[in-house]
Design an enzyme around this catalytic site. Sequence first.
Site, PDB file in Angstrom:
ATOM      1  CD  GLU A 288      -0.445  -5.112  11.986  1.00  0.00           C
ATOM      2  OE1 GLU A 288      -1.142  -6.001  11.485  1.00  0.00           O
ATOM      3  OE2 GLU A 288       0.715  -4.865  11.597  1.00  0.00           O
ATOM      4  CG  HIS A 312       1.070   0.220   6.623  1.00  0.00           C
ATOM      5  ND1 HIS A 312       0.409  -0.001   5.437  1.00  0.00           N
ATOM      6  CD2 HIS A 312       1.112  -0.990   7.261  1.00  0.00           C
ATOM      7  CE1 HIS A 312       0.073  -1.276   5.354  1.00  0.00           C
ATOM      8  NE2 HIS A 312       0.492  -1.901   6.452  1.00  0.00           N
ATOM      9  CD  GLU A 313       3.005  -1.254  10.635  1.00  0.00           C
ATOM     10  OE1 GLU A 313       2.100  -1.980  11.096  1.00  0.00           O
ATOM     11  OE2 GLU A 313       3.622  -1.534   9.588  1.00  0.00           O
ATOM     12  CG  HIS A 316      -2.342  -2.448  10.376  1.00  0.00           C
ATOM     13  ND1 HIS A 316      -3.231  -3.304   9.744  1.00  0.00           N
ATOM     14  CD2 HIS A 316      -1.153  -2.589   9.717  1.00  0.00           C
ATOM     15  CE1 HIS A 316      -2.615  -3.929   8.757  1.00  0.00           C
ATOM     16  NE2 HIS A 316      -1.353  -3.515   8.710  1.00  0.00           N
ATOM     17  CD  GLU A 335      -1.170  -5.642   5.997  1.00  0.00           C
ATOM     18  OE1 GLU A 335      -1.036  -4.420   5.792  1.00  0.00           O
ATOM     19  OE2 GLU A 335      -0.799  -6.194   7.057  1.00  0.00           O
ATOM     20  CG  ASP A 394       5.208 -15.709   7.165  1.00  0.00           C
ATOM     21  OD1 ASP A 394       4.373 -14.916   7.629  1.00  0.00           O
ATOM     22  OD2 ASP A 394       6.219 -16.070   7.789  1.00  0.00           O
ATOM     23  CE1 TYR A 402       1.476  -4.817   4.158  1.00  0.00           C
ATOM     24  CE2 TYR A 402       1.527  -6.990   3.144  1.00  0.00           C
ATOM     25  CZ  TYR A 402       1.731  -6.170   4.238  1.00  0.00           C
ATOM     26  OH  TYR A 402       2.196  -6.716   5.424  1.00  0.00           O
TER      27      TYR A 402
END
Length: 620
Positions: A288, A312-313, A316, A335, A394, A402
């Site tokens: 994003e 979705h992006e 953001h 998220e 990560d 999410y």
Amino acid sequence: MKYLAVSLSLLTATLMLGCSPSEKHTEVMPSQDPHSFAVPDNARVTHLKWNATVDFASHTIKATASWQIETKDDADIIIFDTKGLAIDSVTIDNGQRADFRLGNVDTLMGQPLAVLIKPGVKHVHIHYQTAPDAEALQWLSPEQTAGKREPFLFTQSQAILARSWVPCQDSPNVRFTYEADVTVPKQLLPLMSASNPQQKNETGTYHFDMKQPIPAYLLALAVGDIAFKPISARSGVYAEPSVVDTAAWEFADMEKMIAGAEALYGAYPWERYDVIVLPPSFPFGGMENPRLTFATPTLLAGDRSLTSVIAHELAHSWSGNLVTNATWNDFWLNEGSTVYFEHRIMEKLYGVDYSEMLAVLSLQDLKQTIVDLKADNHYADTKLKLNLEGRSPDEGVSDIAYVKGYFFLRSIETEHGRDKFDAFLKDYFKANAFHGVDTDTFIAYIKKYYKDNFSITLDDANFNAWIFTEGLPANCPTPSSDRFTKVDDVLAKWKAGSTVDASITKQWSTHEWLHFIKNLPETLTADQLKALDALGHFTASGNAEILTVWLAVTIRNHYAPADAKLEDFLIHTGRRKFLSPLYTELVKTPEGKKKAQQIYEKARPNYHYVATNTFDKLLK
């Protein structure tokens, strides 16, 4: 690990920077971000002027990062995050040389760069060069691109990789504006998460501006043989020339998405919304980056069925870019709210049942993720609020942040009404614009909002059950789809021995096929697999979503006709979402692990660090 090597106490600063013990030093308190060495409460960056030259021959960027800073009155040190950077020199204000030192190397976080400053200093200029193997930078040969003629470079800064190409305060809670002058080979076009050119110039040097403050993880750069095609007056698509028309067709609804998002939660705050389709090695569905979403070519399914990633992006732009998780322990705030927003955009454009299909598929994946994390002794990571200190951020990038985050927010909407939740979310974005928010702040804000505006007391037990407790609470909303009910009927008849009517499946969307394949029996015969493949043409599919779930079935059931496709897909696809289930399925058997290792040896050069960092461990 917050001070230089790792403590910047008076003694450490004295020893490392050569100061007299009698000199006064600021008491430097640790950062609250466990993934940054920076101490922004003492001295923080506010604006970056970046002057850079991109060298494809050496796979390096030579640059000067000139930071405007704000400090406490008595601050005499500022700390930056770096990883693998060769620091040539550091100057302050009008070019005076500054004393600086790099701290000890931490394999996860890199090195702190400590610069001595005097009261009143406003600028720090860091002259440096990136390493050829900088973790954020993916250098591609011409052969790894669609056009096969020119090299390509793209960055991936999230979560803490920005420090590998720009010395910065690499915490999501530190925001800054930036401008850049970037020089590239004249036949190539650079783009950034900023104002962007739409065509090449004759000089090879381009200027960029980002007037809204962003955190470092949203710094982005792409350089390649890139063309542009507009979608609307404020949106368009960048891609290699051979791909740009396909991408523009696939993302034709982008302006409708922007308008739909604005109707829900307020004006788009970043002026333009463009998308660049990158080469296949990009490790995510999308990233994003403000004004310029980075997207994988696996979205180009040819039927506009995978554009929820773009929604979705785009979402953001509000949830994440505008209001940001304060640390990566609070990643669910970015998220979960973005997935909620994404579903609302898709519902607005394509209807409730379409959005519910997405929700059903997401819930199926979430439940499997919870099972997997529990089996791997990572059940604590099924909480929304994580503790990632000493671990890579990560490790928090999963369906928990999410999808569990989405269903938590949806549970509040379900219990108290959509109109109230919409009012809350719109005001939440407005009240916290261009700031970081942690989990406790979010809880306090939403509780106060519902109490003040609706005289509703939100239950503390519900926050605890969703945010601070493992697993999935009993009050998780249950999405349902009429279209999936019809798929279930077809699947039940197939399990009972009936042949599937191709005239019915011909009308199915990607999501209906995904639901069908995901609910097949665990064990299938060779004849069943052959018949299913003839029905849906899965092995020959160009749709990466369908192909991934199908190939997992073929691995599990040793379906040899799909082996060649599996190898080709793993070698030429870099998106971690698709790679993970396939490599994970392969390593479940000794012969499968051997095959995975053989394929990975061929595929690894095409993968970004974000992917290799995951699969090097899995396939060792």
